[in-house]
Write an enzyme that holds these catalytic residues in place. Structure first.
Site, short mmCIF file in Angstrom:
data_model
loop_
_atom_site.label_atom_id
_atom_site.label_comp_id
_atom_site.label_asym_id
_atom_site.label_seq_id
_atom_site.Cartn_x
_atom_site.Cartn_y
_atom_site.Cartn_z
N TYR A 161 -10.97 4.79 -1.67
CA TYR A 161 -9.95 4.31 -1.83
C TYR A 161 -8.54 5.13 -1.88
CZ TYR A 161 -5.64 2.50 -4.51
OH TYR A 161 -4.40 2.30 -5.14
N ALA B 291 -2.12 -4.27 -0.55
CA ALA B 291 -3.11 -3.21 -0.50
C ALA B 291 -4.37 -3.84 -0.85
CB ALA B 291 -2.43 -1.90 -1.30
N GLY C 217 1.40 -9.58 -5.40
CA GLY C 217 0.71 -8.46 -5.90
C GLY C 217 1.49 -8.05 -7.34
N ASP D 154 -2.44 8.35 -7.37
CA ASP D 154 -2.70 9.54 -7.67
C ASP D 154 -4.29 9.97 -7.26
OD1 ASP D 154 -3.62 7.23 -9.05
OD2 ASP D 154 -4.03 8.53 -11.03
N LYS E 135 -5.46 5.89 1.25
CA LYS E 135 -4.09 6.24 1.05
C LYS E 135 -3.79 7.41 1.57
CE LYS E 135 -3.14 2.41 -1.48
NZ LYS E 135 -1.95 1.53 -1.06
N THR F 128 -6.81 -2.77 -3.65
CA THR F 128 -6.81 -2.15 -4.77
C THR F 128 -8.01 -2.20 -5.32
OG1 THR F 128 -5.73 -4.03 -5.74
CG2 THR F 128 -4.19 -2.40 -5.06
N VAL G 60 3.17 -5.28 -8.01
CA VAL G 60 4.55 -4.83 -7.72
C VAL G 60 5.33 -5.73 -7.12
CG1 VAL G 60 5.54 -2.57 -6.64
CG2 VAL G 60 3.38 -2.57 -8.20
N1 LIG Z 1 -2.85 -1.26 -9.16
C1 LIG Z 1 -3.03 0.07 -9.50
O1 LIG Z 1 -3.55 0.48 -10.62
C2 LIG Z 1 -2.21 0.98 -8.46
C3 LIG Z 1 -2.30 2.58 -8.85
C4 LIG Z 1 -1.83 3.33 -7.97
C5 LIG Z 1 -1.29 2.71 -6.73
N2 LIG Z 1 -1.44 1.44 -6.55
C6 LIG Z 1 -0.51 0.98 -5.38
O2 LIG Z 1 0.64 0.31 -5.46
C7 LIG Z 1 0.58 -0.93 -4.67
C8 LIG Z 1 0.89 -2.28 -5.38
O3 LIG Z 1 -0.39 -2.32 -6.36
P1 LIG Z 1 -0.38 -3.61 -7.16
O4 LIG Z 1 -0.95 -3.26 -8.26
O5 LIG Z 1 0.69 -4.40 -7.14
O6 LIG Z 1 -1.70 -4.20 -6.08
P2 LIG Z 1 -2.20 -5.85 -6.46
O7 LIG Z 1 -1.73 -6.50 -7.43
O8 LIG Z 1 -3.84 -5.68 -6.17
O9 LIG Z 1 -1.68 -6.47 -5.07
C9 LIG Z 1 -1.96 -6.10 -3.74
C10 LIG Z 1 -1.64 -7.31 -2.95
O10 LIG Z 1 -2.25 -7.09 -1.73
C11 LIG Z 1 -2.74 -8.35 -1.15
N3 LIG Z 1 -3.90 -8.10 -0.03
C12 LIG Z 1 -4.99 -7.68 -0.20
N4 LIG Z 1 -5.75 -7.73 0.82
C13 LIG Z 1 -5.02 -8.57 1.78
C14 LIG Z 1 -5.06 -8.55 3.12
N5 LIG Z 1 -6.31 -8.34 3.67
N6 LIG Z 1 -4.27 -9.26 3.70
C15 LIG Z 1 -3.10 -9.62 2.92
N7 LIG Z 1 -2.87 -9.44 1.65
C16 LIG Z 1 -3.85 -8.92 1.12
C17 LIG Z 1 -3.34 -9.10 -2.18
O11 LIG Z 1 -3.37 -10.39 -1.79
P3 LIG Z 1 -4.35 -11.27 -2.89
O12 LIG Z 1 -3.69 -11.35 -4.20
O13 LIG Z 1 -4.02 -12.69 -1.99
O14 LIG Z 1 -5.42 -10.84 -2.85
C18 LIG Z 1 -2.19 -8.65 -3.27
O15 LIG Z 1 -1.14 -9.61 -3.24
C19 LIG Z 1 -0.58 -0.76 -3.83
O16 LIG Z 1 -0.39 0.02 -2.80
C20 LIG Z 1 -1.65 0.12 -4.50
O17 LIG Z 1 -2.43 0.64 -3.74
C21 LIG Z 1 -1.74 0.39 -7.37
#
Ligand SMILES: NC(=O)c1ccc[n+]([C@@H]2O[C@H](COP(=O)([O-])OP(=O)(O)OC[C@H]3O[C@@H](n4cnc5c(N)ncnc54)[C@H](OP(=O)(O)O)[C@@H]3O)[C@@H](O)[C@H]2O)c1
Length: 300
Positions: A124, A59, A10, A101, A128, A61, A12
């Protein structure tokens, strides 16, 4: 320190895997090793690793798709993280996780502090919020970082989408009435590395130090923006770098002209004061963080 990262690829998780190496042994897994829809597949790995810290960077997302895929969203964002947190409680591990947020709904247009009541507008955000409430009820030590508008030079995100659109289209319209703070994955990883570095020493046992700081923290880049202003800054950086753009007109539009399945709050800037006061952390301004990530985009 023995650190386990779940969600290795992911945005992060990927950055954390690199930045945490200085702290000790870091093991990182991805979807090939487990499925968050089957909690036991994740718990097995946690038990085997017996880590000091578990970082839950996996997560669901896809915010709009969550409105349809409620069961998967709830399992991946709340049920499984809470099962991991419970296991962490048994093992004496610190559970580190992320929220958004979008746990907050409409409210005053001033930076949001951690104690504001959760009031999610979309599923979503609700998933959370369920995780957060569950963590409070479990009573195990946790660090939950609520962050916003995450992007990097890799992954699925607004920065890379805009760069693609600017190269494909003459006109791009972006909403101008949702205010928040773009936050780069490298700044989040650097901040969490600093937090864990500080926690790794100090008085008391590991469990006592973790319990003392357990809770929710707002963690986003400094300043505020809106999606249109963020897009404008990306366009300016792309022009300055000499990227070949088709774009002639970037236009700001109201959210009412761009309906989405999931509702978004009009204002969701987070107040980072608590993380600053607790860990001495100062997050860079979002435009500074964007410039650094943009350099990375150009290197690729
Ligand atoms: N992105 C944003 O704008 C944002 C904003 C606020 C908070 N956050 C939070 O910050 C954290 C990190 O976000 P990020 O942007 O790094 O997220 P991301 O890039 O979407 O990465 C999420 C990871 O979760 C994995 N995943 C999804 N479904 C899964 C499943 N069923 N089993 C195992 N793994 C699974 C994905 O794997 P695959 O790549 O294989 O699908 C991916 O590696 C999350 O908790 C997110 O909710 C993100």
């Amino acid at each position: 320190m023995n650190i386990l990262i779940l969600g290795r690829y992911g945005q992060v998780g990927y950055r954390l895997h690199r930045s945490l190496q200085s702290l000790g042994r870091v093991t990182a897994y991805d979807r090939e090793s487990y499925d968050y829809q089957e909690p036991e597949t994740v718990l097995k790995l946690v038990r085997a690793a017996r880590p000091d810290v578990v970082i839950n960077a996996a997560a669901w997302t896809a915010v709009d798709l969550s409105e349809q895929e409620t069961t998967a969203t709830r399992t991946i964002n709340a049920t499984t993280p809470l099962a991991i947190a419970e296991e962490c409680g048994r093992l004496g591990s610190l559970f580190v996780t992320f929220s958004t947020d979008y746990v907050f709904g409409p409210g005053e247009h001033k930076p949001i502090v951690e104690t504001r009541t959760r009031d999610p507008l979309n599923f979503y955000g609700q998933s959370k919020a369920d995780m957060e409430l569950g963590l409070e009820q479990l009573g195990v030590p946790f660090l939950n970082f609520r962050t916003t508008w995450v992007y990097d030079s890799r992954g699925k995100n607004f920065l890379l989408t805009m760069l693609r659109l600017f190269q494909e289209r003459e006109e791009v319209k972006v909403v101008h009435d949702q205010i928040g703070a773009p936050t780069s994955a490298p700044s989040l990883a650097a901040a969490i590395t600093l937090v864990l570095t500080k926690l790794s020493t100090g008085s008391g046992t590991w469990r006592e130090r973790c319990a003392a700081v357990s809770g929710h923290y707002h963690l986003s880049n400094g300043g505020e923006s809106n999606w249109y202003a963020f897009a404008s800054e990306i366009r300016d950086l792309a022009i300055a770098a000499g990227l070949p753009l088709k774009l002639k007109n970037l236009e700001g539009i109201p959210s009412s002209a761009y309906p989405t399945p999931a509702k978004r709050p009009a204002y969701s800037v987070l107040d980072n004061t608590k993380v600053h006061e607790t860990f001495g952390l100062q997050m860079p301004h979002w435009s500074e963080a964007l410039s650094l990530v943009f350099e990375d985009v150009l290197r690729k």
